[in-house]
Design a protein around this motif. Structure first.
Motif, PDB file in Angstrom:
ATOM      1  N   LYS A 131      -1.849  -3.372   1.161  1.00  0.00           N
ATOM      2  CA  LYS A 131      -1.597  -2.519   1.649  1.00  0.00           C
ATOM      3  C   LYS A 131      -2.956  -1.090   0.563  1.00  0.00           C
ATOM      4  O   LYS A 131      -3.561  -1.016   1.421  1.00  0.00           O
ATOM      5  CB  LYS A 131      -0.751  -1.542   2.402  1.00  0.00           C
ATOM      6  CG  LYS A 131      -0.139  -2.220   3.610  1.00  0.00           C
ATOM      7  CD  LYS A 131       0.616  -1.952   4.323  1.00  0.00           C
ATOM      8  CE  LYS A 131       1.246  -2.438   4.996  1.00  0.00           C
ATOM      9  NZ  LYS A 131       2.430  -1.747   6.436  1.00  0.00           N
ATOM     10  N   SER A 134      -6.315  -2.159   0.683  1.00  0.00           N
ATOM     11  CA  SER A 134      -7.079  -2.852   1.872  1.00  0.00           C
ATOM     12  C   SER A 134      -7.396  -0.666   2.299  1.00  0.00           C
ATOM     13  O   SER A 134      -8.154  -0.044   2.858  1.00  0.00           O
ATOM     14  CB  SER A 134      -5.726  -2.378   2.784  1.00  0.00           C
ATOM     15  OG  SER A 134      -5.726  -3.616   3.689  1.00  0.00           O
ATOM     16  N   TYR A 142      -7.417   3.680   6.986  1.00  0.00           N
ATOM     17  CA  TYR A 142      -6.415   3.065   6.366  1.00  0.00           C
ATOM     18  C   TYR A 142      -4.923   4.025   5.606  1.00  0.00           C
ATOM     19  O   TYR A 142      -4.563   3.848   4.759  1.00  0.00           O
ATOM     20  CB  TYR A 142      -6.065   1.934   4.907  1.00  0.00           C
ATOM     21  CG  TYR A 142      -6.929   0.251   6.023  1.00  0.00           C
ATOM     22  CD1 TYR A 142      -6.096  -0.374   7.075  1.00  0.00           C
ATOM     23  CD2 TYR A 142      -7.796   0.261   5.573  1.00  0.00           C
ATOM     24  CE1 TYR A 142      -6.643  -1.201   7.562  1.00  0.00           C
ATOM     25  CE2 TYR A 142      -8.510  -0.789   5.869  1.00  0.00           C
ATOM     26  CZ  TYR A 142      -8.233  -1.637   6.657  1.00  0.00           C
ATOM     27  OH  TYR A 142      -8.248  -2.470   7.684  1.00  0.00           O
ATOM     28  N   TYR A 145      -1.668   4.627   4.785  1.00  0.00           N
ATOM     29  CA  TYR A 145      -1.008   3.125   4.538  1.00  0.00           C
ATOM     30  C   TYR A 145      -0.420   4.008   3.204  1.00  0.00           C
ATOM     31  O   TYR A 145       0.271   3.569   2.271  1.00  0.00           O
ATOM     32  CB  TYR A 145      -1.866   1.839   3.516  1.00  0.00           C
ATOM     33  CG  TYR A 145      -2.670   0.597   4.814  1.00  0.00           C
ATOM     34  CD1 TYR A 145      -1.728   1.056   5.956  1.00  0.00           C
ATOM     35  CD2 TYR A 145      -3.587   0.116   4.643  1.00  0.00           C
ATOM     36  CE1 TYR A 145      -2.146  -0.322   7.223  1.00  0.00           C
ATOM     37  CE2 TYR A 145      -2.682  -1.276   5.123  1.00  0.00           C
ATOM     38  CZ  TYR A 145      -2.932  -0.729   6.798  1.00  0.00           C
ATOM     39  OH  TYR A 145      -2.871  -1.458   7.606  1.00  0.00           O
TER      40      TYR A 145
END
Length: 186
Positions: A131, A134, A142, A145
């Motif tokens: 994560k 990303s 993102y 996250y």
């Protein structure tokens, strides 16, 4: 019928909706029956409930939030997880520094600036390295996250390395990095 092997980790309702109740792993199983109630299949899946960081706070901040050019500082962080732990977490923390031109910070929080200026050091908590990666590729897409973050501003100043008297009215001052407008700032 649905069943959780450990309801202290997760419970499952009659529709198969799983709800986390604690940290750990458990097996969730569904028993499929025919119209006569005879079992025709049994499917299982492992459910992992992670103890993610809920709050992160930067620690080991230099006195007065000031450092010299070239001086290292190992920032640290404290945290509280969803279960209330301050010692162990399932998630990771990653560091950034802005502006990146002139300073670096590694995954352990070791900061070092090669030129004077104001820098913002940020610690961000992520559920996993995947994560984080990303988010690193596209921080806007993102942004969810990031579990939590904390920032601190640090001022890095150039230091005098050496002073030599040239004559009665002149000195040469050698700094450890370039100093803008040195003549009027001495």
């Amino acid at each position: 019928d649905w069943e959780s092997a450990n309801e202290d980790v997760a419970v499952v309702d009659s529709k198969g909706v799983v709800t986390a109740t604690g940290v750990g792993k458990t097996k969730v199983t569904v028993y499929i029956t025919d119209k006569d109630g005879e079992e025709v299949a049994k499917l299982s899946a492992t459910v992992t409930v992670r103890d993610n960081i809920k709050e992160v706070k930067i620690t080991n901040i230099p006195e007065g939030n000031k450092l010299a050019v070239g001086q290292e500082n190992e920032f640290n962080r404290s945290f509280v997880t969803n279960s209330g732990s301050t010692k162990k977490a399932s998630s990771i923390t990653r560091w950034t520094v802005e502006p990146a031109d002139g300073a670096t910070i590694d995954d352990s929080g070791v900061f070092k600036a090669t030129k004077a200026g104001k820098y913002t050091v940020t610690a961000r908590a992520f559920q996993s390295k995947a994560k984080y990666e990303s988010w690193l590729k596209d921080s806007e897409t993102y942004k969810e996250y990031v579990l939590d973050d904390d920032s601190v501003e640090v001022t890095v100043k150039a230091s005098i390395k050496e002073v030599k008297q040239v004559d009665v009215s002149t000195v040469d001052v050698l700094f450890d990095s370039p100093v803008e407008d040195a003549a009027k700032n001495i």
